[in-house]
Design a protein around this motif. Structure first.
Motif, PDB file in Angstrom:
ATOM      1  N   TRP A 106      43.653  50.552  39.836  1.00 15.03           N
ATOM      2  CA  TRP A 106      44.317  49.309  39.434  1.00 15.03           C
ATOM      3  C   TRP A 106      45.293  49.563  38.286  1.00 15.03           C
ATOM      4  CZ3 TRP A 106      43.515  46.958  34.558  1.00 15.03           C
ATOM      5  CH2 TRP A 106      44.022  45.659  34.409  1.00 15.03           C
ATOM      6  N   PHE A 162      41.389  43.097  34.123  1.00 15.82           N
ATOM      7  CA  PHE A 162      40.686  43.633  35.288  1.00 15.82           C
ATOM      8  C   PHE A 162      39.419  42.829  35.566  1.00 15.82           C
ATOM      9  CE2 PHE A 162      37.598  46.633  37.192  1.00 15.82           C
ATOM     10  CZ  PHE A 162      38.293  46.966  38.339  1.00 15.82           C
ATOM     11  N   VAL A 192      47.352  42.557  38.784  1.00 15.62           N
ATOM     12  CA  VAL A 192      47.765  43.476  37.716  1.00 15.62           C
ATOM     13  C   VAL A 192      48.262  42.733  36.479  1.00 15.62           C
ATOM     14  CG1 VAL A 192      48.325  45.344  39.315  1.00 15.62           C
ATOM     15  CG2 VAL A 192      50.109  43.701  38.665  1.00 15.62           C
ATOM     16  N   GLY A 206      45.244  47.133  43.235  1.00 11.32           N
ATOM     17  CA  GLY A 206      45.925  46.205  42.342  1.00 11.32           C
ATOM     18  C   GLY A 206      47.123  45.584  43.027  1.00 11.32           C
TER      19      GLY A 206
END
Length: 284
Positions: free
Chosen positions: A223, A101, A97, A155
């Motif tokens: 996520w 991404f 995180v 995530g």
């Protein structure tokens, strides 16, 4: 490897009598029920026909004759040891995180939840492969779509998806309680039991809004929830700016929990309707 060990530890912890009805079994079953209610009649018939052959799985202690049972079969088989331990890494994807991404890096060799969803769809569409493999693929698909919508399966922050982050849950505290188990169980149970029921027939407009996008899009959304909601709420700030000690001690009071219930409810709803979409694509 540490993530696999963490999953094993979490599984053992949640098989104790105190949490015999541990939440994410409830979550997976609810997502499966939503999907079953919203697929076409032909898809429902195809699901039932495959699951009638669940005896081919040769896992009598882990039945999968119904879509609800199939939804928890991939967790149940973890208790069977070496026969299925190669599947542990399929339940999550370690997308940091605190970095942009990057799903590709997290899914090397297909060992992540989103890659397995796409693999299971291909297997289900191929009627030339053995029925047993298609039954397995169906159970995995049902389960993994649920896993993908648990934000801490999508995530993390070098903490095995929150498994290494100790947390309370309102007034409840326990040594084994961590941020991952809160979202897996306690919060999910409250979200599902909060009226109105999530298990219903949704309108075409509702489905279209929720099911737009790809598996990768859904991965990124989960996520983002992990990054923007799960960690900040539990840790009281930006996890990416915290030292390791502070990033491993979470706190959730009742006011914060109440704010998270709608987030968890939405993820369960998304999981169910998106699973319905994929099942219709497979069997349509």
């Amino acid at each position: 490897m540490s993530r696999i060990l963490a999953f094993a530890a979490a599984l053992v912890a949640f098989l104790t009598p105190l949490t015999a009805n541990a939440y994410w079994a409830y979550g997976h079953r609810t997502i499966a029920e939503i999907a079953y209610r919203n697929v076409t009649p032909d898809t429902r018939h195809a699901i039932d026909a495959l699951l009638r052959r669940a005896d081919l799985l040769d896992t009598p202690t882990c039945p999968a004759k119904t879509i609800e049972d199939a939804s928890v079969w991939p967790d149940c088989i973890k208790k069977l040891g070496e026969r299925f331990n190669y599947t542990f890494a399929w339940h999550y994807q370690d997308v940091n995180v605190c970095q942009p991404f990057d799903l590709k890096s997290a899914c090397a060799n297909g060992n992540c939840v989103s890659a397995q969803i796409e693999r299971d769809m291909k297997l289900l569409k191929d009627k030339s492969i053995p029925v047993r493999e298609r039954v397995r693929a169906l159970a995995f698909l049902i389960h993994f779509v649920g896993d993908l919508h648990q934000p801490l399966h999508a995530g993390e922050n070098h903490d095995a998806g929150g498994n290494f982050v100790h947390s309370n849950y309102g007034i409840y505290t326990a040594k084994k309680l961590n941020l991952h188990s809160v979202w897996d169980g306690w919060l999910a149970e409250r979200a599902i039991t909060t009226p109105p029921s999530l298990v219903r027939k949704y309108s075409a407009q509702e489905k279209a809004k929720v099911t737009a996008g790809s598996v990768e899009d859904w991965s990124k959304q989960s996520w983002q929830i992990s990054r923007d909601v799960v960690y900040p709420t539990a840790l009281g700030g930006d996890v990416c700016k915290m030292d390791k000690k502070h990033a491993q001690d979470a706190h959730l009071d009742n006011k914060e929990i109440a704010k998270l219930v709608p987030v968890e409810r939405k993820q369960i709803e998304r999981g169910g309707l998106r699973l319905a979409k994929l099942l219709d694509q497979v069997f349509g």
